[in-house]
Design a protein around this motif. Structure first.
Motif, short mmCIF file in Angstrom:
data_model
loop_
_atom_site.label_atom_id
_atom_site.label_comp_id
_atom_site.label_asym_id
_atom_site.label_seq_id
_atom_site.Cartn_x
_atom_site.Cartn_y
_atom_site.Cartn_z
N ALA A 14 -11.29 -4.15 -5.32
CA ALA A 14 -12.29 -3.32 -4.65
C ALA A 14 -11.80 -2.93 -3.27
O ALA A 14 -11.29 -3.76 -2.51
CB ALA A 14 -13.60 -4.08 -4.56
N PHE A 15 -11.96 -1.65 -2.93
CA PHE A 15 -11.47 -1.17 -1.64
C PHE A 15 -12.05 -1.99 -0.48
O PHE A 15 -11.37 -2.22 0.53
CB PHE A 15 -11.83 0.31 -1.45
CG PHE A 15 -11.12 1.25 -2.40
CD1 PHE A 15 -9.92 0.89 -3.00
CD2 PHE A 15 -11.64 2.50 -2.68
CE1 PHE A 15 -9.26 1.75 -3.87
CE2 PHE A 15 -10.99 3.38 -3.53
CZ PHE A 15 -9.80 3.00 -4.14
N ALA A 16 -13.30 -2.42 -0.62
CA ALA A 16 -13.96 -3.17 0.46
C ALA A 16 -13.24 -4.49 0.76
O ALA A 16 -13.41 -5.06 1.85
CB ALA A 16 -15.41 -3.44 0.09
N ASP A 17 -12.45 -4.97 -0.18
CA ASP A 17 -11.73 -6.24 0.00
C ASP A 17 -10.34 -6.06 0.60
O ASP A 17 -9.66 -7.06 0.89
CB ASP A 17 -11.61 -6.97 -1.34
CG ASP A 17 -12.97 -7.39 -1.89
OD1 ASP A 17 -13.91 -7.57 -1.09
OD2 ASP A 17 -13.09 -7.52 -3.13
N TRP A 18 -9.90 -4.83 0.78
CA TRP A 18 -8.58 -4.60 1.35
C TRP A 18 -8.60 -4.93 2.84
O TRP A 18 -9.56 -4.61 3.55
CB TRP A 18 -8.14 -3.15 1.16
CG TRP A 18 -7.92 -2.74 -0.26
CD1 TRP A 18 -8.29 -3.40 -1.40
CD2 TRP A 18 -7.29 -1.54 -0.70
NE1 TRP A 18 -7.93 -2.69 -2.51
CE2 TRP A 18 -7.31 -1.54 -2.11
CE3 TRP A 18 -6.71 -0.46 -0.04
CZ2 TRP A 18 -6.77 -0.50 -2.87
CZ3 TRP A 18 -6.17 0.58 -0.78
CH2 TRP A 18 -6.20 0.56 -2.20
N GLN A 19 -7.54 -5.54 3.32
CA GLN A 19 -7.40 -5.85 4.74
C GLN A 19 -6.17 -5.12 5.27
O GLN A 19 -5.04 -5.59 5.13
CB GLN A 19 -7.28 -7.36 4.94
CG GLN A 19 -8.53 -8.11 4.50
CD GLN A 19 -8.43 -9.61 4.71
OE1 GLN A 19 -7.36 -10.13 5.01
NE2 GLN A 19 -9.54 -10.30 4.54
N VAL A 20 -6.44 -3.95 5.86
CA VAL A 20 -5.36 -3.08 6.34
C VAL A 20 -5.27 -3.16 7.86
O VAL A 20 -6.29 -3.05 8.56
CB VAL A 20 -5.63 -1.62 5.92
CG1 VAL A 20 -4.47 -0.72 6.36
CG2 VAL A 20 -5.82 -1.52 4.41
N ARG A 21 -4.08 -3.37 8.37
CA ARG A 21 -3.88 -3.39 9.82
C ARG A 21 -4.00 -1.97 10.38
O ARG A 21 -3.35 -1.04 9.87
CB ARG A 21 -2.52 -3.99 10.15
CG ARG A 21 -2.42 -5.47 9.83
CD ARG A 21 -1.02 -6.02 10.08
NE ARG A 21 -0.05 -5.53 9.11
CZ ARG A 21 1.22 -5.95 9.04
NH1 ARG A 21 1.65 -6.86 9.91
NH2 ARG A 21 2.04 -5.47 8.12
N SER A 22 -4.80 -1.81 11.40
CA SER A 22 -5.05 -0.48 11.95
C SER A 22 -3.83 0.13 12.62
O SER A 22 -3.76 1.35 12.83
CB SER A 22 -6.21 -0.52 12.96
OG SER A 22 -5.89 -1.38 14.04
N ASP A 23 -2.83 -0.72 12.93
CA ASP A 23 -1.61 -0.21 13.56
C ASP A 23 -0.42 -0.17 12.60
O ASP A 23 0.73 -0.02 13.03
CB ASP A 23 -1.26 -1.03 14.79
CG ASP A 23 -0.98 -2.50 14.46
OD1 ASP A 23 -1.36 -2.94 13.35
OD2 ASP A 23 -0.39 -3.21 15.31
N ALA A 24 -0.68 -0.29 11.30
CA ALA A 24 0.41 -0.21 10.32
C ALA A 24 1.01 1.19 10.31
O ALA A 24 0.31 2.18 10.54
CB ALA A 24 -0.10 -0.57 8.93
N ALA A 25 2.31 1.26 10.06
CA ALA A 25 2.97 2.57 9.97
C ALA A 25 2.52 3.33 8.74
O ALA A 25 2.50 4.56 8.73
CB ALA A 25 4.49 2.39 9.96
#
Length: 370
Positions: free
Chosen positions: A137-148
């Motif tokens: 589920a997209f809500a479970d993704w943990q994406v760093r806001s400063d990722a390239a």
């Protein structure tokens, strides 16, 4: 000559019309007195081929302005190294979503070049003995806001998991992070909104043409982010500036790809192909679902239309199943060695008749061995 129904995952079936045209033009392309294999990649003959190929692909995929279309070498696996080399130059961080064998390979490759982490991993969440069965589920993704960038594989060729929705990066708390998609095994199978991606790439040997060619669609602002160690032949900036002619491109593969693009346009484009692909996959899945003799693991909402892995409940019958399929002209049904079982790949060039023949065989084999 007997043509079989070829369910190979790649290199895969090509449209018969394309093969016949290529055969007719093998010794003399359009009165040039040469095969495309013999042409200089900088000559006017091949220049016209590659320019038409780009124009047709842009039309088929509705590629917006502000994106370059590149024809490159290296295949899908190679491109999984070329992407980080091109995008990690300014910020060494990238996040990946792991939904199958290909994205697992992708993240391991990228970890050679930077600070790479999994934003989500479907293997950990899977209930089927560690198999990949769904998109987290997209809500479970943990994406760093400063990722390239954030990378995912749109269709897992080996495991049969497909994305049908595009993640909203703003909703993930990373509105400025470009989205990268590996579309190797579902490119041109249905409409895709390229504007939602910073970069999309795919090896050709599934839905486009022969092995040796990789298509890259990259947003202009991402051309300046290469690592210093990126080889010049794989630099998106240099390849774009030289219109895919920085080094000798895979000329014959590009020629066949253009014949496939023209064939797709005659079929009505990708929207028409999607209707056919839905019909083919629904037929096969309905046959499998109606039986207790066969087993599938992928959750229905995430089942791939392109690659359908399935298993015989009694796997001691695998060899007999494959032998019987071969007798009927149904080839390349053995599953990938890493997961076993069976797999039927239903790319654009696979006819409905081929899937009907497979469906009939599945029922007949169950009757004789169930």
């Amino acid at each position: 000559m007997t043509r079989v129904f070829n369910f190979s995952a790649g290199p895969a079936v090509l449209p018969e019309e394309v093969l016949k045209q290529a055969a007719e033009e093998m010794l003399d392309w359009h009165g040039s007195g040469m095969s495309v294999m013999e042409m200089s990649h900088r000559g006017k003959e091949f220049t016209s081929i590659i320019e038409q190929a780009e124009a047709d692909l842009r039309e088929l995929m509705s590629v917006p302005d502000g994106y370059h279309v590149l024809f490159m070498q290296g295949g899908g696996l190679g491109e999984n190294a070329i992407v980080p080399l091109n995008l990690l130059g300014k910020n060494n961080k990238a996040d990946f979503v792991v939904t199958g064998s290909w994205s697992e390979k992708s993240i391991k490759e990228a970890q050679r070049y930077g600070d790479i982490k999994a934003a989500a991993n479907a293997r950990d969440a899977s209930a089927a003995q560690g198999k990949f069965t769904k998109v987290p589920a997209f809500a479970d993704w943990q994406v760093r806001s400063d990722a390239a960038y954030l990378h995912y594989c749109g269709n897992e060729t080996i495991d049969g998991v497909e994305f049908f929705d595009v993640p909203d990066m703003a909703a993930l708390g990373a509105p400025d992070v470009p989205l990268v998609v590996d579309m190797s095994s579902h490119i041109l199978s249905r409409p895709m909104d390229i504007s939602k991606y910073g970069l999309a790439f795919g090896g050709a040997q599934k839905n486009i043409g022969p092995a040796g060619l990789t298509v890259v669609i990259v947003r202009d602002d991402l051309l300046e982010q290469a690592q210093a160690v990126c080889p010049s032949a794989f630099s998106y900036k240099l390849v774009a500036e030289n219109k895919s002619m920085y080094n000798t491109p895979p000329t014959y593969s590009i020629y066949i790809a253009n014949l496939v693009f023209q064939w797709l346009k005659r079929q009505g484009g990708v929207a028409a192909m999607e209707k056919q692909n839905v019909a083919k996959s629904e037929l096969l899945y309905s046959t499998l679902d109606a039986s207790e003799f066969y087993v599938t693991h992928v959750e229905k909402a995430h089942r791939s239309r392109m690659n359908v892995p399935f298993f015989l409940r009694d796997e001691s019958l695998n060899d007999a199943f494959l032998a019987g399929a071969k007798e009927r002209g149904l080839l390349q049904l053995k599953g990938h060695k890493s997961v076993g079982g069976m797999r039927a790949s239903l790319y654009n060039a696979m006819s409905l008749a081929g899937v009907q023949a497979l469906s009939g065989y599945l029922k007949d084999f169950e009757k004789s061995h169930g």
